[in-house]
Structures are given as structure tokens and as C-alpha cells.
Write a protein that holds these residues in place. Structure first.
Motif, PDB file in Angstrom:
ATOM      1  N   PRO A  39       0.548  -1.435   0.208  1.00 43.42           N
ATOM      2  CA  PRO A  39      -0.067  -0.174   0.244  1.00 43.42           C
ATOM      3  C   PRO A  39       0.967   0.964  -0.041  1.00 43.42           C
ATOM      4  O   PRO A  39       1.696   1.255   0.914  1.00 43.42           O
ATOM      5  CB  PRO A  39      -0.887  -0.167   1.238  1.00 43.42           C
ATOM      6  CG  PRO A  39       0.162  -1.348   2.448  1.00 43.42           C
ATOM      7  CD  PRO A  39       0.735  -2.036   1.166  1.00 43.42           C
ATOM      8  N   GLN A  40       0.653   2.719  -0.900  1.00 37.88           N
ATOM      9  CA  GLN A  40       1.071   3.150  -0.851  1.00 37.88           C
ATOM     10  C   GLN A  40       0.966   4.148   0.675  1.00 37.88           C
ATOM     11  O   GLN A  40      -0.127   4.178   1.413  1.00 37.88           O
ATOM     12  CB  GLN A  40       0.424   4.285  -1.525  1.00 37.88           C
ATOM     13  CG  GLN A  40       0.837   3.669  -2.800  1.00 37.88           C
ATOM     14  CD  GLN A  40       2.639   4.060  -3.398  1.00 37.88           C
ATOM     15  OE1 GLN A  40       2.562   4.799  -3.296  1.00 37.88           O
ATOM     16  NE2 GLN A  40       2.893   2.531  -4.411  1.00 37.88           N
ATOM     17  N   GLU A  41       1.321   5.072   1.439  1.00 44.85           N
ATOM     18  CA  GLU A  41       1.643   6.314   2.612  1.00 44.85           C
ATOM     19  C   GLU A  41       0.168   7.017   2.022  1.00 44.85           C
ATOM     20  O   GLU A  41       0.022   7.535   0.686  1.00 44.85           O
ATOM     21  CB  GLU A  41       2.251   7.392   2.292  1.00 44.85           C
ATOM     22  CG  GLU A  41       3.734   6.472   3.194  1.00 44.85           C
ATOM     23  CD  GLU A  41       3.061   5.958   4.490  1.00 44.85           C
ATOM     24  OE1 GLU A  41       2.361   7.104   5.296  1.00 44.85           O
ATOM     25  OE2 GLU A  41       4.115   4.632   5.130  1.00 44.85           O
ATOM     26  N   GLY A  43      -2.935   6.579   1.029  1.00 40.83           N
ATOM     27  CA  GLY A  43      -3.785   5.993   0.303  1.00 40.83           C
ATOM     28  C   GLY A  43      -4.603   5.874   0.683  1.00 40.83           C
ATOM     29  O   GLY A  43      -4.683   4.239   1.217  1.00 40.83           O
ATOM     30  N   ASN A  91       0.259  -3.842  -8.845  1.00 40.43           N
ATOM     31  CA  ASN A  91      -1.098  -4.044  -8.559  1.00 40.43           C
ATOM     32  C   ASN A  91      -1.976  -3.914  -9.747  1.00 40.43           C
ATOM     33  O   ASN A  91      -3.187  -4.777  -9.282  1.00 40.43           O
ATOM     34  CB  ASN A  91      -1.128  -2.467  -8.565  1.00 40.43           C
ATOM     35  CG  ASN A  91      -0.190  -2.089  -7.172  1.00 40.43           C
ATOM     36  OD1 ASN A  91      -0.230  -2.372  -5.983  1.00 40.43           O
ATOM     37  ND2 ASN A  91       0.159  -0.460  -7.857  1.00 40.43           N
ATOM     38  N   GLU A 124      -5.368  -0.990  -5.300  1.00 37.77           N
ATOM     39  CA  GLU A 124      -4.161   0.231  -5.353  1.00 37.77           C
ATOM     40  C   GLU A 124      -4.403   0.262  -4.043  1.00 37.77           C
ATOM     41  O   GLU A 124      -5.739   0.136  -2.893  1.00 37.77           O
ATOM     42  CB  GLU A 124      -3.972   0.847  -6.594  1.00 37.77           C
ATOM     43  CG  GLU A 124      -2.674   1.247  -7.175  1.00 37.77           C
ATOM     44  CD  GLU A 124      -3.354   1.634  -8.141  1.00 37.77           C
ATOM     45  OE1 GLU A 124      -2.842   1.669  -9.133  1.00 37.77           O
ATOM     46  OE2 GLU A 124      -4.656   2.906  -8.591  1.00 37.77           O
ATOM     47  N   ASN A 125      -3.113   0.512  -2.972  1.00 38.32           N
ATOM     48  CA  ASN A 125      -3.593   0.669  -1.196  1.00 38.32           C
ATOM     49  C   ASN A 125      -4.053   0.155  -0.546  1.00 38.32           C
ATOM     50  O   ASN A 125      -4.910   0.979   0.469  1.00 38.32           O
ATOM     51  CB  ASN A 125      -4.117   2.853  -1.388  1.00 38.32           C
ATOM     52  CG  ASN A 125      -3.352   3.093  -2.274  1.00 38.32           C
ATOM     53  OD1 ASN A 125      -1.959   3.268  -2.495  1.00 38.32           O
ATOM     54  ND2 ASN A 125      -3.839   3.856  -2.714  1.00 38.32           N
TER      55      ASN A 125
END
Length: 186
Positions: A39-41, A43, A91, A124-125
Motif C-alpha cells: 500500500p501507498q502511504e 492512500g 498491482n 491499489e493501497n
């Protein structure tokens, strides 16, 4: 000729009211690289369908036109469902929904249908602990109505009433598969 199957509570396949439920194969978990889809920070999780497509469709009516004549009894219909997934990119996942349906009467195949319907999803995320269930539960849940319609059209075009499957409990299939894998590991 074919009767729309009712889904028994104990399995994920269809069965007539008067027949024993067929065992359904557990979903395949495929190879999903959970580390690559970190995961993105900050998001929000998002899931997008990049594409969906029919990979394989087979319909057999081996005893036509005799199988289309009025029958003494309803045919027995067995359904099996499998789910498979694989990484295409960090992803992106291809998820396949494989449905087999077979109708038999007096030990003869009335019809046999097989469909392999797939989609490419971008997730995503997602937290690591939620990615695997999202791919194997939510993605096939999104594909199912389209595969169901194709199967219904194929049986109707084969000369039978459309075979309209009841909704599938993909979460239950996933839980059974994970429990079986945990039991096998012990």
C-alpha cells in the motif's frame, strides 16, 4: 428441460430440490505476490476493472435432437465453480472464474457447458491482510453476473431453458479453501 438449480447452504454449486447437492471444488488461490502490491502511504484502497473477457466457452448437446424432446423427468444438474488468480504487474491481477455445468438424465449427458471468464483488476493501497481476500472474493463477485449471463445464453441457444445460477458465496468458498490449506499445513 433443465430446471434452474437452487443453491444448497452447504456448497457453492447448484442442485435440484430433489437431488443431493454436488460437491464443489474449492477455489484455486493461484500465485499472488502480496509483497509487490504494497500500500501507498495515506492512500485509500481502490479497485478498478481494467478489462474483462471470455477466455473459453464450450457447449455440448451430444444427443440432439433427441435430448430436446420432452423427457420423463427433469435432468440432474451439477455445477462446479473454481476461482484462480495471478499477478500481471505489482498491482494488477488476472482473475479467472471457471464454471462447469452438466445435465444428465438416465445416465446420459443432456448437455455440458464450460465457461472460463476472466478480468484484469488493479488493486491499489490495500493492506496486505486484505489484498488476498479482495482478489479471490470481490473480483470474482464482480465477474459472476457476466459469466452467469453467458452460461444462460449458451444453454438457451442450445435448445434448453436458460440455466440461471443462483448467486455464489465467494467469501464462503475462500474461507473453506483457507481452512483446507491450514489443515493441510498441520
Amino acid at each position: 428441460m433443465a430446471k434452474t438449480p437452487k443453491q444448497p447452504a452447504a456448497t457453492n454449486g447448484g442442485a435440484h430440490d430433489d437431488e443431493a447437492p454436488e460437491a464443489v471444488a474449492a477455489p484455486e488461490t493461484g500465485t499472488i505476490d502480496l509483497e509487490a502490491a504494497a500500500p501507498q502511504e495515506g492512500g485509500q484502497p481502490s479497485m478498478r476493472i481494467l478489462g474483462q473477457y471470455l477466455k473459453d466457452l464450450s457447449f455440448e448437446n451430444p444427443h440432439a435432437p433427441g435430448s430436446l424432446a420432452p423427457q420423463k423427468a427433469q435432468p440432474e444438474i451439477s455445477i462446479s465453480i473454481n476461482v484462480n488468480a495471478r499477478n500481471l504487474a505489482p498491482n494488477d491481477f488476472e482473475v479467472e472464474l471457471h464454471i462447469d455445468a452438466k445435465a444428465t438424465a438416465e445416465s446420459k449427458v443432456v448437455f455440458a457447458a464450460e465457461i472460463l471468464y476472466a478480468g484484469v483488476f488493479r488493486l491499489e493501497n490495500f493492506p496486505q491482510n486484505m489484498l488476498h481476500p479482495a482478489v479471490l472474493i470481490e473480483c470474482p463477485r464482480m465477474l459472476f453476473p457476466f459469466a452467469r449471463q453467458i452460461l444462460g445464453d449458451a444453454t438457451r441457444n442450445g435448445g434448453f431453458p436458460p440455466l440461471m445460477l443462483d448467486p455464489i458465496d465467494f467469501a464462503g468458498m475462500y474461507q473453506k479453501r483457507m481452512a483446507a490449506q491450514a489443515q493441510a499445513a498441520v
